[in-house]
Design a protein around this motif. Structure first.
Motif, PDB file in Angstrom:
ATOM      1  N   LEU A 117       0.800  -1.396  -0.105  1.00 39.60           N
ATOM      2  CA  LEU A 117      -0.060  -0.162   0.021  1.00 39.60           C
ATOM      3  C   LEU A 117       0.987   1.300   0.140  1.00 39.60           C
ATOM      4  CD1 LEU A 117      -2.721   1.486   0.561  1.00 39.60           C
ATOM      5  CD2 LEU A 117      -2.227   1.203   2.933  1.00 39.60           C
ATOM      6  N   LEU A 118       1.878   1.240   0.851  1.00 34.66           N
ATOM      7  CA  LEU A 118       2.768   2.448   0.964  1.00 34.66           C
ATOM      8  C   LEU A 118       3.535   2.590  -0.095  1.00 34.66           C
ATOM      9  CD1 LEU A 118       3.629   2.630   4.779  1.00 34.66           C
ATOM     10  CD2 LEU A 118       2.070   3.810   3.506  1.00 34.66           C
ATOM     11  N   ARG A 119       4.015   1.600  -0.920  1.00 36.54           N
ATOM     12  CA  ARG A 119       4.975   1.835  -1.923  1.00 36.54           C
ATOM     13  C   ARG A 119       4.049   2.206  -3.356  1.00 36.54           C
ATOM     14  NH1 ARG A 119       7.853  -3.383  -4.438  1.00 36.54           N
ATOM     15  NH2 ARG A 119       6.057  -3.660  -5.384  1.00 36.54           N
ATOM     16  N   GLY A 120       2.817   2.165  -3.407  1.00 37.13           N
ATOM     17  CA  GLY A 120       2.021   2.561  -4.620  1.00 37.13           C
ATOM     18  C   GLY A 120       2.313   3.835  -5.000  1.00 37.13           C
ATOM     19  N   HIS A 121       1.508   4.454  -5.891  1.00 34.89           N
ATOM     20  CA  HIS A 121       1.654   5.526  -6.649  1.00 34.89           C
ATOM     21  C   HIS A 121       2.940   5.782  -7.489  1.00 34.89           C
ATOM     22  CE1 HIS A 121      -0.335   9.460  -7.298  1.00 34.89           C
ATOM     23  NE2 HIS A 121       0.931  10.156  -6.990  1.00 34.89           N
ATOM     24  N   TYR A 122       4.143   5.578  -7.207  1.00 36.61           N
ATOM     25  CA  TYR A 122       5.364   5.671  -8.113  1.00 36.61           C
ATOM     26  C   TYR A 122       5.716   4.516  -8.667  1.00 36.61           C
ATOM     27  CZ  TYR A 122       5.093  10.753  -7.791  1.00 36.61           C
ATOM     28  OH  TYR A 122       4.563  12.228  -7.587  1.00 36.61           O
ATOM     29  N   LEU A 123       5.536   3.482  -7.927  1.00 35.43           N
ATOM     30  CA  LEU A 123       6.009   1.987  -8.056  1.00 35.43           C
ATOM     31  C   LEU A 123       4.914   1.022  -8.140  1.00 35.43           C
ATOM     32  CD1 LEU A 123       9.338   2.081  -5.802  1.00 35.43           C
ATOM     33  CD2 LEU A 123       9.092   1.638  -8.253  1.00 35.43           C
ATOM     34  N   PRO A 124       5.267  -0.194  -8.662  1.00 39.79           N
ATOM     35  CA  PRO A 124       3.937  -1.213  -8.665  1.00 39.79           C
ATOM     36  C   PRO A 124       3.341  -1.365  -7.200  1.00 39.79           C
ATOM     37  CG  PRO A 124       5.658  -1.978 -10.028  1.00 39.79           C
ATOM     38  CD  PRO A 124       6.307  -0.752  -9.318  1.00 39.79           C
TER      39      PRO A 124
END
Lengths: 136, 91
Positions: free
Chosen positions: A25-32
């Motif tokens: 969830l926290l890795r989203g937005h710019y990375l898969p």
């Protein structure tokens, strides 16, 4: 299912998979990654636990009906979308804090929207799967 | 022959042939349990192919997809065996 290996493995898999879902969830937005995949992984953790230990034990871990997560998640998502109105910008504009927070990284309204999606996906998939395995 | 050639000309063809053979078993499979095992093995072969492509294209994020696929394959096999057991009890 009464298999002691699977039961023991599921007890260790549940916290591990929940941690992994928060990481996704926290890795989203710019990375898969992002809210949808994270929510699916979190619900898979509960489903594996319910297959190994029975539905009642998983219900006693969650404490409340998973359907309540749906309105909470929708409130999160709508709140994140409406937040730019208070600074005079159009609906769903991405707002970001200036400095990154340690461990979490850059925090903006997109993260809160993703958290809402995360909660809605957990609520929907757990409600569907629990209802299906109840009636079988 | 370096590692990349080895992966591309040896490992990938072996995995592709494996996929075809397993798919034949999936179509033939006399009982439902055979099909479930074949499906599990098919997904595991897919994880191997993803890992090879992850090394070949130098993209470590592909390995996360392989991990999630492994998780879903495990869950699918467990769910299938759970319901097979339940069906046998009901009959």
């Amino acid at each position: 299912m009464k298999t002691i290996i699977f039961q023991t493995a599921s007890n260790y898999l549940l916290p591990l998979l929940l941690l992994f879902s928060v990481f996704i969830l926290l890795r989203g937005h710019y990375l898969p990654g992002g809210g949808f995949v994270g929510g699916l992984i979190a619900s898979i953790a509960f489903v594996i636990h319910s297959f190994a230990n029975g539905l009642e034990k998983t219900r006693s871990i969650i404490k409340f009906h998973p359907g309540f997560l749906m309105p909470v998640g929708l409130v999160f998502a709508i709140g994140a979308g409406a937040a730019p109105w208070f600074v005079g910008q159009p609906f769903m504009t991405g707002l970001w804090f200036e400095d990154p927070i340690p461990v979490i990284g850059m925090v903006g309204s997109a993260l809160f929207f993703d958290t809402g999606v995360f909660l809605v996906v957990i609520g929907v998939s757990l409600t569907i799967i629990f209802t299906i395995s109840e009636t079988l | 022959m370096n590692l990349y050639d080895y992966l591309y000309y040896v490992i990938l063809p072996v995995l592709a042939i494996c996929t075809i053979i397993i798919f034949a078993r999936f179509l033939m499979g006399p009982t439902l349990s055979d099909r479930v095992v074949a499906l599990d093995l098919l997904l595991t072969t897919g994880i191997g192919i993803i890992a090879v492509y992850s090394i070949h294209t130098d993209q470590p994020t592909f390995l996360d997809i392989a991990m999630i696929l492994a998780l879903i394959a495990f869950l699918g096999t467990v769910a299938f065996s759970y319901y097979l057991e339940k069906r046998e009890k009901n009959e």
